[in-house]
Scaffold this motif. Structure first.
Motif, PDB file in Angstrom:
ATOM      1  N   ASP A  88       0.844  -1.197   0.000  1.00 42.80           N
ATOM      2  CA  ASP A  88       0.000   0.000   0.000  1.00 42.80           C
ATOM      3  C   ASP A  88       0.878   1.245   0.000  1.00 42.80           C
ATOM      4  N   THR A  89       0.240   2.391  -0.275  1.00 45.39           N
ATOM      5  CA  THR A  89       0.966   3.621  -0.555  1.00 45.39           C
ATOM      6  C   THR A  89       1.064   4.569   0.631  1.00 45.39           C
ATOM      7  N   ALA A  90       0.498   4.206   1.773  1.00 41.90           N
ATOM      8  CA  ALA A  90       0.418   5.119   2.908  1.00 41.90           C
ATOM      9  C   ALA A  90       1.801   5.562   3.378  1.00 41.90           C
ATOM     10  N   GLY A  91       2.009   6.860   3.450  1.00 42.14           N
ATOM     11  CA  GLY A  91       3.227   7.395   4.012  1.00 42.14           C
ATOM     12  C   GLY A  91       4.458   7.286   3.128  1.00 42.14           C
ATOM     13  N   VAL A  92       4.300   6.837   1.893  1.00 40.64           N
ATOM     14  CA  VAL A  92       5.455   6.747   0.995  1.00 40.64           C
ATOM     15  C   VAL A  92       5.812   8.156   0.534  1.00 40.64           C
ATOM     16  N   ARG A  93       6.998   8.617   0.902  1.00 37.67           N
ATOM     17  CA  ARG A  93       7.365  10.002   0.632  1.00 37.67           C
ATOM     18  C   ARG A  93       8.234  10.159  -0.620  1.00 37.67           C
ATOM     19  N   ARG A  94       9.002   9.151  -0.953  1.00 37.42           N
ATOM     20  CA  ARG A  94       9.829   9.226  -2.164  1.00 37.42           C
ATOM     21  C   ARG A  94       8.965   8.837  -3.363  1.00 37.42           C
ATOM     22  N   PHE A  95       8.472   9.850  -4.054  1.00 42.02           N
ATOM     23  CA  PHE A  95       7.506   9.617  -5.116  1.00 42.02           C
ATOM     24  C   PHE A  95       8.082   8.759  -6.238  1.00 42.02           C
ATOM     25  N   ASP A  96       9.370   8.924  -6.524  1.00 41.90           N
ATOM     26  CA  ASP A  96       9.958   8.141  -7.612  1.00 41.90           C
ATOM     27  C   ASP A  96       9.929   6.647  -7.306  1.00 41.90           C
ATOM     28  N   LEU A  97      10.025   6.272  -6.012  1.00 46.45           N
ATOM     29  CA  LEU A  97       9.950   4.854  -5.655  1.00 46.45           C
ATOM     30  C   LEU A  97       8.533   4.314  -5.839  1.00 46.45           C
ATOM     31  N   LEU A  98       7.548   5.139  -5.502  1.00 47.14           N
ATOM     32  CA  LEU A  98       6.164   4.733  -5.725  1.00 47.14           C
ATOM     33  C   LEU A  98       5.894   4.586  -7.222  1.00 47.14           C
ATOM     34  N   GLU A  99       6.368   5.542  -7.993  1.00 45.38           N
ATOM     35  CA  GLU A  99       6.189   5.489  -9.446  1.00 45.38           C
ATOM     36  C   GLU A  99       6.854   4.253 -10.029  1.00 45.38           C
ATOM     37  N   GLN A 100       8.046   3.939  -9.533  1.00 41.29           N
ATOM     38  CA  GLN A 100       8.775   2.762 -10.009  1.00 41.29           C
ATOM     39  C   GLN A 100       8.038   1.473  -9.657  1.00 41.29           C
ATOM     40  N   ALA A 101       7.474   1.417  -8.445  1.00 38.26           N
ATOM     41  CA  ALA A 101       6.749   0.210  -8.028  1.00 38.26           C
ATOM     42  C   ALA A 101       5.556  -0.045  -8.936  1.00 38.26           C
ATOM     43  N   VAL A 102       4.820   1.008  -9.259  1.00 40.37           N
ATOM     44  CA  VAL A 102       3.667   0.847 -10.143  1.00 40.37           C
ATOM     45  C   VAL A 102       4.112   0.429 -11.537  1.00 40.37           C
ATOM     46  N   LYS A 103       5.175   1.043 -12.025  1.00 36.81           N
ATOM     47  CA  LYS A 103       5.654   0.735 -13.369  1.00 36.81           C
ATOM     48  C   LYS A 103       6.163  -0.697 -13.475  1.00 36.81           C
ATOM     49  N   ARG A 104       6.905  -1.150 -12.464  1.00 36.02           N
ATOM     50  CA  ARG A 104       7.523  -2.480 -12.534  1.00 36.02           C
ATOM     51  C   ARG A 104       6.561  -3.599 -12.167  1.00 36.02           C
ATOM     52  N   ALA A 105       5.799  -3.394 -11.096  1.00 36.30           N
ATOM     53  CA  ALA A 105       4.927  -4.468 -10.603  1.00 36.30           C
ATOM     54  C   ALA A 105       3.533  -4.410 -11.206  1.00 36.30           C
ATOM     55  N   GLY A 106       3.104  -3.229 -11.637  1.00 33.35           N
ATOM     56  CA  GLY A 106       1.765  -3.078 -12.191  1.00 33.35           C
ATOM     57  C   GLY A 106       0.800  -2.503 -11.175  1.00 33.35           C
ATOM     58  N   ALA A 107      -0.184  -1.777 -11.676  1.00 33.22           N
ATOM     59  CA  ALA A 107      -1.162  -1.143 -10.797  1.00 33.22           C
ATOM     60  C   ALA A 107      -1.985  -2.160 -10.022  1.00 33.22           C
ATOM     61  N   ASP A 108      -2.042  -3.391 -10.505  1.00 35.91           N
ATOM     62  CA  ASP A 108      -2.845  -4.410  -9.819  1.00 35.91           C
ATOM     63  C   ASP A 108      -2.160  -4.966  -8.574  1.00 35.91           C
ATOM     64  N   LYS A 109      -0.954  -4.476  -8.254  1.00 40.36           N
ATOM     65  CA  LYS A 109      -0.259  -4.923  -7.042  1.00 40.36           C
ATOM     66  C   LYS A 109      -0.182  -3.836  -5.972  1.00 40.36           C
ATOM     67  N   ILE A 110      -0.806  -2.698  -6.210  1.00 45.04           N
ATOM     68  CA  ILE A 110      -0.686  -1.547  -5.318  1.00 45.04           C
ATOM     69  C   ILE A 110      -2.068  -1.147  -4.808  1.00 45.04           C
ATOM     70  N   LEU A 111      -2.168  -0.875  -3.487  1.00 41.43           N
ATOM     71  CA  LEU A 111      -3.418  -0.421  -2.876  1.00 41.43           C
ATOM     72  C   LEU A 111      -3.218   0.954  -2.251  1.00 41.43           C
ATOM     73  N   PHE A 112      -4.191   1.816  -2.438  1.00 38.29           N
ATOM     74  CA  PHE A 112      -4.162   3.129  -1.787  1.00 38.29           C
ATOM     75  C   PHE A 112      -4.349   2.961  -0.280  1.00 38.29           C
ATOM     76  N   GLY A 113      -3.524   3.657   0.485  1.00 38.45           N
ATOM     77  CA  GLY A 113      -3.664   3.664   1.937  1.00 38.45           C
ATOM     78  C   GLY A 113      -3.435   5.059   2.470  1.00 38.45           C
ATOM     79  N   SER A 114      -4.061   5.384   3.586  1.00 39.60           N
ATOM     80  CA  SER A 114      -3.941   6.738   4.138  1.00 39.60           C
ATOM     81  C   SER A 114      -3.247   6.786   5.491  1.00 39.60           C
ATOM     82  N   ASP A 115      -3.178   5.668   6.203  1.00 37.42           N
ATOM     83  CA  ASP A 115      -2.610   5.623   7.553  1.00 37.42           C
ATOM     84  C   ASP A 115      -3.261   6.655   8.466  1.00 37.42           C
ATOM     85  N   GLY A 116      -4.593   6.829   8.290  1.00 39.55           N
ATOM     86  CA  GLY A 116      -5.308   7.735   9.193  1.00 39.55           C
ATOM     87  C   GLY A 116      -5.360   7.144  10.599  1.00 39.55           C
ATOM     88  N   PRO A 117      -5.625   7.986  11.570  1.00 37.68           N
ATOM     89  CA  PRO A 117      -6.003   9.389  11.446  1.00 37.68           C
ATOM     90  C   PRO A 117      -4.839  10.366  11.460  1.00 37.68           C
TER      91      PRO A 117
END
Length: 254
Positions: free
Chosen positions: A163-192
């Motif tokens: 999941d994407t909660a708290g990921v601050r290095r945007f290039d790493l998030l972008e790389q994860a989606v590109k390499r693994a595919g959008a079907d392996k990533i879940l949106f997370g907020s780590d609320g509250p």
């Protein structure tokens, strides 16, 4: 009471922010607690107060709950209608007992590995029929080495998600989606404690095709919980954003 993470996690501000951001459904689980049987029951009251708004995950402690994990999860699924299991390395490392319970009830496991991503290799090999969601792309502490390593696991293992909660290095998030595919990533907020609207902007900034963005913003989660959600009759409308938040309810009236 060592910090917000094991003291109180009130939802009022989070829900206001989530609503403003267009988030329609939220996964709830307890903040760190000395008795997760009690904590899960408290979370269940909140989930029951708004079943159209909330999903519940059963938090279990690998050591303190040893020998009763199956029963705790059974209660959470059959009595509370929960749709997943939550485990945190801060408590203790995940165990076979927890994985066996997830397999028995066909549940995903949200396991915060706290940077120890190498365990994903063992989980993937030993329990290929259990889906594991690793929050924060493997490290809330912004350990880029761990996040890069987790991306490799996402690529190689079909049952490892992030999941994407708290990921601050945007290039790493972008790389994860590109390499693994959008079907392996879940949106997370780590609320509250994190702002769900801010976390959502990161997903929008990826500028993905609508189909891929929708996977991250809800469809992947719905696919992972499909068996449990069907059993608990908590299947929602499609196309809704799904986030995650912690909750502790000692001062909450549900």
């Amino acid at each position: 009471m060592t910090g917000p993470w094991d003291t109180r996690a009130p939802l009022q501000d989070y829900l206001r922010r989530a609503t403003a951001a267009g988030i329609h459904r939220t996964v709830l689980f307890a903040a760190f607690h000395s008795n997760y049987a009690v904590a899960n029951q408290q979370v269940a009251r909140i989930v029951a107060s708004r079943p159209d708004r909330f999903y519940g995950f059963a938090f279990v402690h690998p050591e303190r709950d040893r020998g009763r994990v199956h029963e705790l999860v059974k209660i959470a699924i059959e009595r509370y209608g929960f749709v997943g299991i939550k485990v945190h390395r801060h408590d203790a490392g995940i165990t076979r007992e927890i994985c066996a319970a997830a397999r028995a009830f066909n549940l995903p496991v949200l396991y915060d590995v706290a940077g120890e991503v190498s365990v994903c290799e063992l989980l993937a090999q030993e329990y290929p029929d259990v889906n594991f969601i690793i929050p924060h792309l493997g490290s809330f502490a912004e350990d880029w080495r761990a996040q890069l390593a987790l991306t490799d696991h996402l690529v190689r293992h079909p049952n490892i998600y992030a999941d994407t909660a708290g990921v601050r290095r945007f290039d790493l998030l972008e790389q994860a989606v590109k390499r693994a595919g959008a079907d392996k990533i879940l949106f997370g907020s780590d609320g509250p404690w994190l702002h769900p609207g801010v976390e959502l902007v990161k997903i929008k900034a990826l500028r993905l095709p609508p189909v891929q963005e929708n996977l991250i913003l809800g469809r992947n989660f719905l696919n992972l919980i499909s068996a449990a959600a069907w059993r608990s009759k908590s299947w929602p409308m499609t196309g809704r954003l799904v986030s995650s938040a912690k909750s502790i309810t000692k001062n909450h009236s549900a």
